[in-house]
Design a protein around this motif. Structure first.
Motif, mmCIF file in Angstrom:
data_model
loop_
_atom_site.group_PDB
_atom_site.id
_atom_site.type_symbol
_atom_site.label_atom_id
_atom_site.label_comp_id
_atom_site.label_asym_id
_atom_site.label_seq_id
_atom_site.Cartn_x
_atom_site.Cartn_y
_atom_site.Cartn_z
ATOM 1 N N ASP A 124 7.256 -0.252 9.173
ATOM 2 C CA ASP A 124 6.798 -0.113 7.789
ATOM 3 C C ASP A 124 5.287 -0.270 7.660
ATOM 4 O OD1 ASP A 124 9.374 0.290 6.833
ATOM 5 O OD2 ASP A 124 9.736 -1.863 6.615
ATOM 6 N N ALA A 125 4.637 -0.621 8.739
ATOM 7 C CA ALA A 125 3.193 -0.881 8.709
ATOM 8 C C ALA A 125 2.418 0.265 9.352
ATOM 9 C CB ALA A 125 2.894 -2.178 9.457
ATOM 10 N N GLN A 126 1.139 0.297 9.059
ATOM 11 C CA GLN A 126 0.224 1.231 9.700
ATOM 12 C C GLN A 126 -0.748 0.426 10.537
ATOM 13 O OE1 GLN A 126 -1.414 3.521 6.298
ATOM 14 N NE2 GLN A 126 -0.837 5.267 7.572
ATOM 15 N N ILE A 127 -0.976 0.888 11.753
ATOM 16 C CA ILE A 127 -1.946 0.247 12.631
ATOM 17 C C ILE A 127 -3.147 1.178 12.704
ATOM 18 C CG2 ILE A 127 -2.416 -0.629 14.942
ATOM 19 C CD1 ILE A 127 0.642 -1.073 15.204
ATOM 20 N N LEU A 128 -4.285 0.683 12.228
ATOM 21 C CA LEU A 128 -5.492 1.493 12.175
ATOM 22 C C LEU A 128 -6.455 1.075 13.276
ATOM 23 C CD1 LEU A 128 -6.084 1.206 8.327
ATOM 24 C CD2 LEU A 128 -4.900 3.038 9.539
ATOM 25 N N GLN B 292 -0.035 -2.610 5.141
ATOM 26 C CA GLN B 292 1.232 -2.229 4.524
ATOM 27 C C GLN B 292 1.038 -2.293 3.010
ATOM 28 O OE1 GLN B 292 5.959 -3.394 4.632
ATOM 29 N NE2 GLN B 292 4.606 -4.433 6.033
ATOM 30 N N THR B 293 1.428 -1.241 2.344
ATOM 31 C CA THR B 293 1.302 -1.190 0.893
ATOM 32 C C THR B 293 2.655 -1.466 0.270
ATOM 33 O OG1 THR B 293 -0.496 0.408 1.077
ATOM 34 C CG2 THR B 293 0.601 0.255 -1.057
ATOM 35 N N GLY B 294 2.650 -2.343 -0.712
ATOM 36 C CA GLY B 294 3.891 -2.685 -1.391
ATOM 37 C C GLY B 294 3.710 -3.914 -2.251
ATOM 38 N N ASP C 145 6.361 -12.120 -5.593
ATOM 39 C CA ASP C 145 5.517 -11.854 -6.762
ATOM 40 C C ASP C 145 6.326 -12.028 -8.043
ATOM 41 O OD1 ASP C 145 3.064 -11.348 -5.682
ATOM 42 O OD2 ASP C 145 3.150 -9.170 -5.897
ATOM 43 N N PRO C 146 5.879 -12.898 -8.959
ATOM 44 C CA PRO C 146 6.593 -13.052 -10.225
ATOM 45 C C PRO C 146 6.482 -11.786 -11.080
ATOM 46 C CG PRO C 146 4.624 -14.432 -10.189
ATOM 47 C CD PRO C 146 4.749 -13.802 -8.837
ATOM 48 N N VAL C 147 5.325 -11.118 -10.979
ATOM 49 C CA VAL C 147 5.117 -9.839 -11.663
ATOM 50 C C VAL C 147 4.796 -8.832 -10.565
ATOM 51 C CG1 VAL C 147 3.713 -8.570 -13.326
ATOM 52 C CG2 VAL C 147 4.215 -10.991 -13.722
ATOM 53 N N PRO C 148 5.771 -7.992 -10.196
ATOM 54 C CA PRO C 148 5.548 -7.058 -9.087
ATOM 55 C C PRO C 148 4.324 -6.169 -9.314
ATOM 56 C CG PRO C 148 7.849 -7.066 -9.753
ATOM 57 C CD PRO C 148 7.096 -7.851 -10.781
ATOM 58 N N LYS C 149 3.443 -6.177 -8.329
ATOM 59 C CA LYS C 149 2.225 -5.369 -8.373
ATOM 60 C C LYS C 149 1.995 -4.806 -6.979
ATOM 61 C CE LYS C 149 -2.699 -5.695 -9.283
ATOM 62 N NZ LYS C 149 -3.818 -6.588 -9.554
ATOM 63 N N THR C 150 1.892 -3.480 -6.887
ATOM 64 C CA THR C 150 1.661 -2.853 -5.591
ATOM 65 C C THR C 150 0.242 -3.134 -5.130
ATOM 66 O OG1 THR C 150 3.269 -1.117 -6.085
ATOM 67 C CG2 THR C 150 1.677 -0.661 -4.345
ATOM 68 N N ARG C 151 0.137 -3.615 -3.894
ATOM 69 C CA ARG C 151 -1.163 -3.942 -3.304
ATOM 70 C C ARG C 151 -1.176 -3.515 -1.845
ATOM 71 N NH1 ARG C 151 -1.409 -10.215 -4.236
ATOM 72 N NH2 ARG C 151 0.846 -10.054 -4.215
ATOM 73 N N MET C 152 -2.377 -3.444 -1.274
ATOM 74 C CA MET C 152 -2.489 -3.195 0.160
ATOM 75 C C MET C 152 -2.622 -4.552 0.845
ATOM 76 S SD MET C 152 -4.857 -0.753 2.518
ATOM 77 C CE MET C 152 -6.418 -1.590 2.334
ATOM 78 N N PHE C 153 -1.686 -4.828 1.715
ATOM 79 C CA PHE C 153 -1.674 -6.084 2.452
ATOM 80 C C PHE C 153 -2.146 -5.850 3.875
ATOM 81 C CE2 PHE C 153 1.350 -6.781 -0.938
ATOM 82 C CZ PHE C 153 1.034 -8.062 -1.361
ATOM 83 N N PRO D 201 -1.680 -5.014 22.285
ATOM 84 C CA PRO D 201 -0.728 -6.051 22.704
ATOM 85 C C PRO D 201 -0.736 -7.266 21.773
ATOM 86 C CG PRO D 201 -1.834 -5.166 24.618
ATOM 87 C CD PRO D 201 -2.521 -4.578 23.411
ATOM 88 N N GLU D 202 -1.900 -7.603 21.227
ATOM 89 C CA GLU D 202 -1.981 -8.719 20.277
ATOM 90 C C GLU D 202 -1.203 -8.383 19.001
ATOM 91 O OE1 GLU D 202 -5.329 -11.349 17.869
ATOM 92 O OE2 GLU D 202 -6.010 -9.731 19.163
ATOM 93 N N VAL D 203 -1.301 -7.132 18.543
ATOM 94 C CA VAL D 203 -0.541 -6.688 17.367
ATOM 95 C C VAL D 203 0.953 -6.819 17.631
ATOM 96 C CG1 VAL D 203 0.051 -4.700 15.902
ATOM 97 C CG2 VAL D 203 -2.339 -5.093 16.563
ATOM 98 N N MET D 204 1.406 -6.303 18.762
ATOM 99 C CA MET D 204 2.837 -6.313 19.079
ATOM 100 C C MET D 204 3.362 -7.736 19.272
ATOM 101 S SD MET D 204 3.282 -3.268 18.508
ATOM 102 C CE MET D 204 5.044 -3.320 18.631
ATOM 103 N N LYS D 205 2.548 -8.605 19.872
ATOM 104 C CA LYS D 205 2.947 -10.007 20.045
ATOM 105 C C LYS D 205 3.155 -10.661 18.684
ATOM 106 C CE LYS D 205 1.319 -14.317 22.082
ATOM 107 N NZ LYS D 205 0.215 -14.963 22.799
ATOM 108 N N THR D 206 2.259 -10.383 17.741
ATOM 109 C CA THR D 206 2.380 -10.958 16.401
ATOM 110 C C THR D 206 3.637 -10.449 15.714
ATOM 111 O OG1 THR D 206 -0.018 -11.198 16.218
ATOM 112 C CG2 THR D 206 1.240 -11.225 14.159
ATOM 113 N N PHE D 207 3.893 -9.139 15.765
ATOM 114 C CA PHE D 207 5.115 -8.605 15.162
ATOM 115 C C PHE D 207 6.354 -9.203 15.818
ATOM 116 C CE2 PHE D 207 2.836 -4.957 13.165
ATOM 117 C CZ PHE D 207 3.421 -5.053 11.913
ATOM 118 N N GLY D 208 6.294 -9.470 17.112
ATOM 119 C CA GLY D 208 7.435 -10.025 17.837
ATOM 120 C C GLY D 208 7.845 -11.405 17.367
#
Length: 132
Positions: free
Chosen positions: A10-14, A29-31, A36-44, A76-83
């Protein structure tokens, strides 16, 4: 509105490196944050500590070094974090300086945001040369 997840699909790796350079990397990831008590779409942005943060909280600071904590030096650092991400995404609530955010948005209107990101990436590499 879609709630963000900890699923790498669901994420983009730039890749902020230019040309044949690899890294640094931003994970976005945008969503909507799960609590969120009041749903607001943001870029995380996924941080190396495994928590998500609103990109605007970093952009508004106007300090290139502030962005350093939301980048990964390698894939590899990205994948380790997702893991190690489990359950609902943890979102860190950081303040957003509206004046700083407005100034950042104005700077983006006058140039190419991708080129700005690459220029920042070169500064990042210089600051972190030899640390990894």
């Amino acid at each position: 509105m879609r709630t963000i997840t900890n699923d790498y699909r669901d994420a983009q790796i730039l890749n902020l490196g230019g040309g044949s350079d690899r890294g640094p990397y931003l994970v976005t990831q945008t969503g909507v944050a799960p609590s969120d008590p009041v749903p607001k779409t943001r870029m995380f942005m996924l941080r190396p500590d495994g928590r998500w943060a609103d990109f605007n909280a970093y952009a508004c600071q106007g300090n290139p070094e502030a962005m350093d904590e939301i980048v990964f030096s390698s894939l590899p650092e990205v994948m380790k974090t997702f893991g190690r991400l489990m359950g609902r995404p943890q979102v860190v609530d950081l303040p957003i300086d509206e004046a700083g955010l407005k100034a950042w948005i104005e700077r983006q209107k006058n140039g190419d945001p991708l080129e700005s990101a690459r220029a920042w990436a070169l500064q990042y590499k210089t600051r972190h040369r030899g640390k990894t």
